[in-house]
Design an enzyme around this catalytic site. Structure first.
Site, PDB file in Angstrom:
ATOM      1  N   TYR A  99       0.912  -1.325  -0.177  1.00 14.26           N
ATOM      2  CA  TYR A  99      -0.053   0.365  -0.197  1.00 14.26           C
ATOM      3  C   TYR A  99       1.077   1.564  -0.268  1.00 14.26           C
ATOM      4  O   TYR A  99       0.685   1.882   0.792  1.00 14.26           O
ATOM      5  CB  TYR A  99      -0.773   0.346   1.041  1.00 14.26           C
ATOM      6  CG  TYR A  99      -2.296  -0.773   1.558  1.00 14.26           C
ATOM      7  CD1 TYR A  99      -2.194  -1.935   0.856  1.00 14.26           C
ATOM      8  CD2 TYR A  99      -3.227  -0.135   1.700  1.00 14.26           C
ATOM      9  CE1 TYR A  99      -3.049  -3.091   0.641  1.00 14.26           C
ATOM     10  CE2 TYR A  99      -4.983  -0.318   1.363  1.00 14.26           C
ATOM     11  CZ  TYR A  99      -4.658  -2.155   0.738  1.00 14.26           C
ATOM     12  OH  TYR A  99      -6.347  -2.695   0.679  1.00 14.26           O
ATOM     13  N   LYS A 111       5.066 -14.838   1.609  1.00 17.00           N
ATOM     14  CA  LYS A 111       5.346 -15.527   0.281  1.00 17.00           C
ATOM     15  C   LYS A 111       6.267 -15.627  -0.554  1.00 17.00           C
ATOM     16  O   LYS A 111       6.929 -15.078  -1.768  1.00 17.00           O
ATOM     17  CB  LYS A 111       4.022 -14.870  -0.683  1.00 17.00           C
ATOM     18  CG  LYS A 111       3.826 -15.323  -1.723  1.00 17.00           C
ATOM     19  CD  LYS A 111       3.377 -16.915  -1.620  1.00 17.00           C
ATOM     20  CE  LYS A 111       2.637 -17.744  -3.234  1.00 17.00           C
ATOM     21  NZ  LYS A 111       2.524 -18.678  -3.589  1.00 17.00           N
ATOM     22  N   ASP A 139      -0.833 -18.761   0.491  1.00 11.06           N
ATOM     23  CA  ASP A 139      -1.874 -19.446  -0.301  1.00 11.06           C
ATOM     24  C   ASP A 139      -2.375 -20.280   0.771  1.00 11.06           C
ATOM     25  O   ASP A 139      -3.524 -20.595   0.491  1.00 11.06           O
ATOM     26  CB  ASP A 139      -1.710 -19.491  -1.739  1.00 11.06           C
ATOM     27  CG  ASP A 139      -0.149 -20.125  -1.389  1.00 11.06           C
ATOM     28  OD1 ASP A 139       0.683 -19.385  -0.630  1.00 11.06           O
ATOM     29  OD2 ASP A 139       0.512 -20.607  -2.423  1.00 11.06           O
ATOM     30  N   ASP A 189      -5.027  -7.956   4.008  1.00 11.86           N
ATOM     31  CA  ASP A 189      -6.437  -7.270   3.571  1.00 11.86           C
ATOM     32  C   ASP A 189      -7.526  -8.298   3.126  1.00 11.86           C
ATOM     33  O   ASP A 189      -8.657  -8.492   3.442  1.00 11.86           O
ATOM     34  CB  ASP A 189      -6.412  -5.790   3.069  1.00 11.86           C
ATOM     35  CG  ASP A 189      -7.745  -5.931   1.848  1.00 11.86           C
ATOM     36  OD1 ASP A 189      -8.995  -5.052   2.750  1.00 11.86           O
ATOM     37  OD2 ASP A 189      -8.063  -5.574   0.970  1.00 11.86           O
ATOM     38  N   ASP A 207     -10.854 -10.609   4.878  1.00 10.64           N
ATOM     39  CA  ASP A 207     -11.857 -10.640   4.162  1.00 10.64           C
ATOM     40  C   ASP A 207     -12.966 -12.375   3.679  1.00 10.64           C
ATOM     41  O   ASP A 207     -14.351 -12.224   4.351  1.00 10.64           O
ATOM     42  CB  ASP A 207     -12.651 -10.340   2.600  1.00 10.64           C
ATOM     43  CG  ASP A 207     -13.641  -8.812   2.416  1.00 10.64           C
ATOM     44  OD1 ASP A 207     -13.294  -7.934   3.461  1.00 10.64           O
ATOM     45  OD2 ASP A 207     -13.239  -8.116   1.717  1.00 10.64           O
TER      46      ASP A 207
HETATM   47  C1  IPM Z   1     -10.315  -2.711   4.817  1.00  9.09           C
HETATM   48  C2  IPM Z   1     -10.377  -1.716   2.999  1.00  9.09           C
HETATM   49  C3  IPM Z   1      -9.664  -0.787   2.983  1.00  9.09           C
HETATM   50  C4  IPM Z   1      -8.004  -0.822   2.323  1.00  9.09           C
HETATM   51  C5  IPM Z   1      -9.956   0.070   1.453  1.00  9.09           C
HETATM   52  C6  IPM Z   1     -11.024   0.216   1.302  1.00  9.09           C
HETATM   53  C7  IPM Z   1      -8.961   0.867   0.737  1.00  9.09           C
HETATM   54  O1  IPM Z   1     -10.960  -2.633   2.189  1.00  9.09           O
HETATM   55  O2  IPM Z   1     -10.176  -2.002   5.267  1.00  9.09           O
HETATM   56  O3  IPM Z   1     -10.140  -3.755   4.557  1.00  9.09           O
HETATM   57  O4  IPM Z   1      -8.172  -1.781   1.394  1.00  9.09           O
HETATM   58  O5  IPM Z   1      -7.429  -1.417   3.369  1.00  9.09           O
HETATM   59 MG    MG Z   2     -10.828  -4.781   2.928  1.00 12.46          MG
END
Ligand code: IPM
Ligand code: MG
Length: 360
Positions: free
Chosen positions: A132, A181, A214, A238, A242
């Protein structure tokens, strides 16, 4: 009476719906635990951008830095390019305030769409560098020679403080998983692994392992109960968070905190984003935002209040109350009403302004 100055940034989409509900819970639990909160609400986000050309004012980061903590909803709107909405608010805030740990707890919840096994782990995401870094370019745009360069930058110091922060959060007897990785990315992830080893050497009594991202993804689905604390780079963390929310049954469940443990403030946010597809319907799952308030309270040292919030959310879910994302019919407000009624023995708090009556 202790009083906390809280900055509230509902932002875009469902952030506008879940943050006010999370603040009702904050108000109620503050009254019950006898501390004060003063909320400074900011209208920052994509509508603010349409009006001013910025996602937040130029001194916005200083406003966030001055607060004891911030509750943030989401950014992202179909009307604004997503790099602008992301970098103009949340990503720049993380970097400018050096909020280098992104803490993302993932645990099994009573949810009809959840994985159906028990798990409880923490993803510690490095939050200020790595993939990032906003470094690179797209020369020759529109030509056949078009190219793109996005430079990934890791520093030993940045990796070290993230991994140290993760080791410090491993429960007694628990396992630390360093996500790597290095087979495919021997330079950056090679440095990551070397630093992980050096930090691990300082914690000889903590069990740890190094695992490719992975394989982590696979194990998270197959056997999520095997993990306790994972530490991962910005992008890996990130993606894995999810995936973790998917195990819980909905993106709406997962909470997070962007913190710098040494100094400064913390920004707490559900991980779900602005969800434009369901925004404005009043059906967003407020659990992630409410549990982000619990993390915020924990950060402020109000551990008892934090526990009360998470337990009230857990009881609400265990009683079968659910929003449509997990097959229920409760609206965002109705779900929060149910959480509030479980915070209060009298079941009577409806706007958070009443002091809970203690029965002795
Ligand atoms: C998160 C989100 C952010 C990230 C986006 C909105 C840029 O996905 O906080 O997980 O990638 O960090
Ligand atoms: Mg995210």
């Amino acid at each position: 009476m202790t009083s906390y100055h809280i900055c509230s940034i509902p932002g875009d989409g469902v952030g506008q719906e879940v943050v006010p509900q999370a603040l009702r819970v904050l108000d109620a639990v503050a009254a019950a635990n006898v501390f004060g909160v003063s909320i400074e609400e900011q209208s920052w986000g994509s509508a603010y951008y349409a009006a001013t050309g910025r996602m937040m004012p130029e001194d916005g980061h200083e406003i966030v830095a001055r607060a004891d903590a911030t509750i943030f909803g989401a950014v992202g709107s179909p009307d604004v390019p997503d790099t602008i909405s992301a970098w103009g608010l949340i990503l720049s805030t993380r970097q400018k305030l050096d909020l280098y740990l992104n803490l993302r707890p993932i645990r099994s919840l009573p949810s009809p769409l959840g994985k159906g096994t028990d798990f409880d782990f923490l993803i510690v995401r490095e939050n200020t560098e790595g993939e990032y870094m906003d470094v690179g370019g797209r020369p020759f745009k529109g030509r056949s020679s078009e190219m793109a360069v996005q430079t990934v930058i890791f520093t030993a110091a940045g990796i070290e403080r993230a991994i140290e922060g993760a080791f410090g959060r491993v429960p007694a007897g628990g396992l630390l998983t360093s996500v790597t990785k290095s087979n495919a990315l021997p330079r950056t992830m090679g440095l990551w692994d070397d630093v992980a080893q050096a930090v691990a050497d300082r914690h000889p009594y903590v069990r740890w392992e190094s695992m490719h991202v992975d394989a982590v993804a696979f194990q998270m689905v197959r056997d999520p109960g095997r993990f306790d604390v994972l530490v991962a780079s910005n992008l890996f963390g990130d993606i894995l968070s999810d995936l973790g929310a998917g195990l819980q049954g909905s993106l709406g469940f997962a909470a997070s905190g962007n913190v710098n443990p040494e100094h400064g403030t913390g920004v707490f946010e559900p991980i779900h984003g602005s969800a434009p597809d369901i925004a404005g319907q009043g059906t967003a799952n407020p659990c992630g935002a409410i549990n982000s308030v619990a993390m915020l309270l924990d950060f402020l040292g109000e551990e008892r209040a934090a526990t009360e919030v998470t337990e009230a959310v857990d009881r609400t879910l265990a009683d079968g109350v659910a929003t449509p994302d997990v097959g229920g019919a409760a609206s965002t407000v109705e779900f929060t009403d149910e959480v509030l009624s479980r915070l209060s023995p009298a079941g009577a708090i409806d706007d958070g302004s009443q002091i809970r009556e203690e029965t002795s």
